[in-house]
Design an enzyme around this catalytic site. Structure first.
Site, PDB file in Angstrom:
ATOM      1  N   TYR A 144      50.398  46.379  39.432  1.00 59.54           N
ATOM      2  CA  TYR A 144      50.035  46.576  38.022  1.00 59.54           C
ATOM      3  C   TYR A 144      48.848  47.518  37.986  1.00 59.54           C
ATOM      4  O   TYR A 144      47.863  47.312  38.700  1.00 59.54           O
ATOM      5  CB  TYR A 144      49.664  45.225  37.406  1.00 59.54           C
ATOM      6  CG  TYR A 144      49.200  45.282  35.970  1.00 59.54           C
ATOM      7  CD1 TYR A 144      50.111  45.457  34.932  1.00 59.54           C
ATOM      8  CD2 TYR A 144      47.852  45.143  35.651  1.00 59.54           C
ATOM      9  CE1 TYR A 144      49.688  45.496  33.607  1.00 59.54           C
ATOM     10  CE2 TYR A 144      47.420  45.174  34.331  1.00 59.54           C
ATOM     11  CZ  TYR A 144      48.347  45.358  33.315  1.00 59.54           C
ATOM     12  OH  TYR A 144      47.920  45.393  32.012  1.00 59.54           O
ATOM     13  N   ASP A 239      44.536  52.422  43.788  1.00 57.99           N
ATOM     14  CA  ASP A 239      44.026  51.696  42.627  1.00 57.99           C
ATOM     15  C   ASP A 239      43.174  50.554  43.171  1.00 57.99           C
ATOM     16  O   ASP A 239      43.687  49.521  43.604  1.00 57.99           O
ATOM     17  CB  ASP A 239      45.190  51.180  41.782  1.00 57.99           C
ATOM     18  CG  ASP A 239      44.699  50.406  40.567  1.00 57.99           C
ATOM     19  OD1 ASP A 239      43.487  50.115  40.490  1.00 57.99           O
ATOM     20  OD2 ASP A 239      45.523  50.089  39.703  1.00 57.99           O
ATOM     21  N   LYS A 267      36.311  46.680  36.669  1.00 55.46           N
ATOM     22  CA  LYS A 267      35.809  45.337  36.985  1.00 55.46           C
ATOM     23  C   LYS A 267      34.384  45.349  37.550  1.00 55.46           C
ATOM     24  O   LYS A 267      33.438  45.387  36.793  1.00 55.46           O
ATOM     25  CB  LYS A 267      36.774  44.636  37.943  1.00 55.46           C
ATOM     26  CG  LYS A 267      38.245  44.808  37.482  1.00 55.46           C
ATOM     27  CD  LYS A 267      38.998  43.561  37.423  1.00 55.46           C
ATOM     28  CE  LYS A 267      40.489  43.779  37.190  1.00 55.46           C
ATOM     29  NZ  LYS A 267      41.009  43.073  36.052  1.00 55.46           N
TER      30      LYS A 267
HETATM   31  N1  HOZ Z   1      44.461  42.965  36.301  1.00 54.48           N
HETATM   32  C1  HOZ Z   1      44.141  41.862  35.484  1.00 54.48           C
HETATM   33  C2  HOZ Z   1      45.079  40.724  35.711  1.00 54.48           C
HETATM   34  N2  HOZ Z   1      45.773  40.798  36.871  1.00 54.48           N
HETATM   35  C3  HOZ Z   1      44.073  42.280  34.085  1.00 54.48           C
HETATM   36  C4  HOZ Z   1      43.552  41.234  33.194  1.00 54.48           C
HETATM   37  C5  HOZ Z   1      44.128  41.383  31.832  1.00 54.48           C
HETATM   38  O1  HOZ Z   1      45.220  41.987  31.710  1.00 54.48           O
HETATM   39  O2  HOZ Z   1      43.520  40.880  30.913  1.00 54.48           O
END
Ligand code: HOZ
Length: 428
Positions: A144, A239, A267
């Protein structure tokens, strides 16, 4: 366990906010039940509006590597905000941030700050397409990279948790430019590059997958991808929104000894404020406007208060032994969980890197997305609630990594393992 105030807030939220949440992963959709609303957080703990306390293994999905509300970070924010919240002209902290990132991650000869990981990855592929003159990108099933159109193809995280691997609203013409590969499959990558390598602008990867639970790269896999990209003139984008500054001070690229062409961050570099960044080779980054023609902009990018929070967090993680400590704690937690599961006779395994981990209700090893999907998610969901009732907050999905911070000490891990022994017995 009291939940009245959270319930009341969630009921109101559902009226006005889609699904009652401002990001789908918070909704408890797959684990069932309703999310709790946070009142405050400190160290390794989250406190909800009903007065419940949880050992927090989500850490705001990654930023809180030094624990919540760390005094050093709060002081930096308070000091900076007194001078104003946003200027719309350059400020000194942006320069310090760029210098800090470039020093800690040498592949980033230049850096551009943005406001989220999603913005970072969107910008990085625009740059890759602009710089190579090619249109196709390659990503991995279960990875993702935020919610940009090009990435919502066989994606992980909330997309996978909610069973929406290809989101409506993404034009087919764009989605067709995104090719996917199975993570950790050497031959599939070789075949794809041999077929259409000259059309690929970039391959983007979470070097350690943190959005399909947590999957580590097989020995030599990232090196293999590096070699394919180099051979075929495609850019390699790491990433590191999750792994950056976490699995090593220099991120996964330092841990595995790879030099990507571009990297994306988020983050931790915001310390809890909305921040992202992308960086890479000077000759590539110089193509970004106004140095070059590839356009990318942001009113709040490099915001002074956000830079202050990020820089204070980056200060903390440069303390000698910081990452060794994270690794030890993560190891103790995972070993303890595996022992508790064995005691209860539950098929279970973990994956781990410093400061992040995966929990699987199946026998190991877990090395591929298919392995991850074969975890018993129904059992995970019951375990999640059994832990929550005992004051331990795990990510509310079987397809998210967990995070350990420097504030997770012996007492927090002991509490977690005591809770886990009961929870495994409950789900056995
Ligand atoms: N990468 C985060 C969750 N795997 C994103 C958090 C979100 O989408 O709020």
């Amino acid at each position: 366990m009291k939940t009245d105030r959270s319930h009341e807030l969630f009921t109101r939220a559902l009226e006005l906010i889609p699904g009652g949440v401002n990001s789908p992963v918070r909704a408890f959709k797959s684990v069932g039940g309703e999310p709790f609303f946070a009142q405050r957080a400190e160290g390794a703990y989250l406190y909800d509006v009903d007065g419940n306390r949880y050992v927090d293994y989500v850490g705001s999905w990654g930023p809180m590597i030094a624990g919540h509300a760390h005094p050093h970070v709060l002081e930096a924010v308070a000091r900076t905000m007194r001078d104003g919240l946003s200027f719309g002209v350059p400020n000194p902290l942006e320069v310090t941030m760029a210098e800090t990132i470039a020093r800690l991650v040498p592949s980033c000869e230049m850096v551009r700050m943005v406001n989220s990981g999603t913005e970072a990855t969107l910008s990085a592929i625009r740059l890759a397409r602009g710089a190579t003159g090619r249109a196709r990108i390659v990503k991995f099933e279960g990875c993702y990279h935020g919610h940009g159109d090009s990435f919502l193809v066989k994606a992980g995280s909330g997309v996978m948790t909610l069973g929406l691997p290809n989101s409506p609203g993404v034009p087919a013409a764009l989605a067709d430019l995104t090719l996917t590969l199975p993570y950790n499959d050497f031959d599939a990558a070789t075949r794809l590059f041999e077929e259409i390598g000259q059309e690929i602008a970039a391959l983007i990867i979470e070097p350690i997958v943190g959005n399909a639970n947590c999957i580590l790269p097989r020995e030599g896999y990232l090196q293999h991808l590096r070699a394919l990209c180099t051979k075929h003139g495609a850019l390699l984008i790491f990433d590191e929104v999750m792994t950056g500054f976490r699995v090593a001070l220099g991120g996964a690229q330092a841990r595995y000894g790879i030099t990507p062409d571009l990297s994306t961050f988020g983050k931790i570099i915001g310390g809890g404020m909305p921040v992202g960044a992308y960086g890479g080779r000077r000759e590539l980054m110089q193509q970004i406007a106004p140095a070059g023609p590839i356009y990318q902009a942001g009113t709040l990018s490099g915001n002074p208060v956000a830079m202050a929070a990020g820089l204070a967090t980056l200060d903390l993680i440069q303390a000698p032994g910081f990452h060794d400590g994270l690794e030890r704690r993560t190891h103790a937690l995972c070993e303890g969980l595996e022992a508790a599961a064995r005691e209860a006779g539950v098929a279970f395994c973990t994956t781990r890197a410093p400061g992040m981990f995966g929990l699987y209700f199946r026998e190991g090893p877990v090395e591929t997305f298919e392995d991850a999907k074969a975890s018993d998610t129904a059992r995970f969901n019951r375990f999640f609630h059994a832990m929550l009732r005992r004051g331990v907050y795990l990510a509310p999905s079987a397809f998210e990594a967990g995070f350990v911070s420097s504030a997770h000490g012996d007492a927090e891990i002991a509490h977690t393992l005591a809770a886990a022994r009961e929870a495994f017995a409950e789900v056995a």
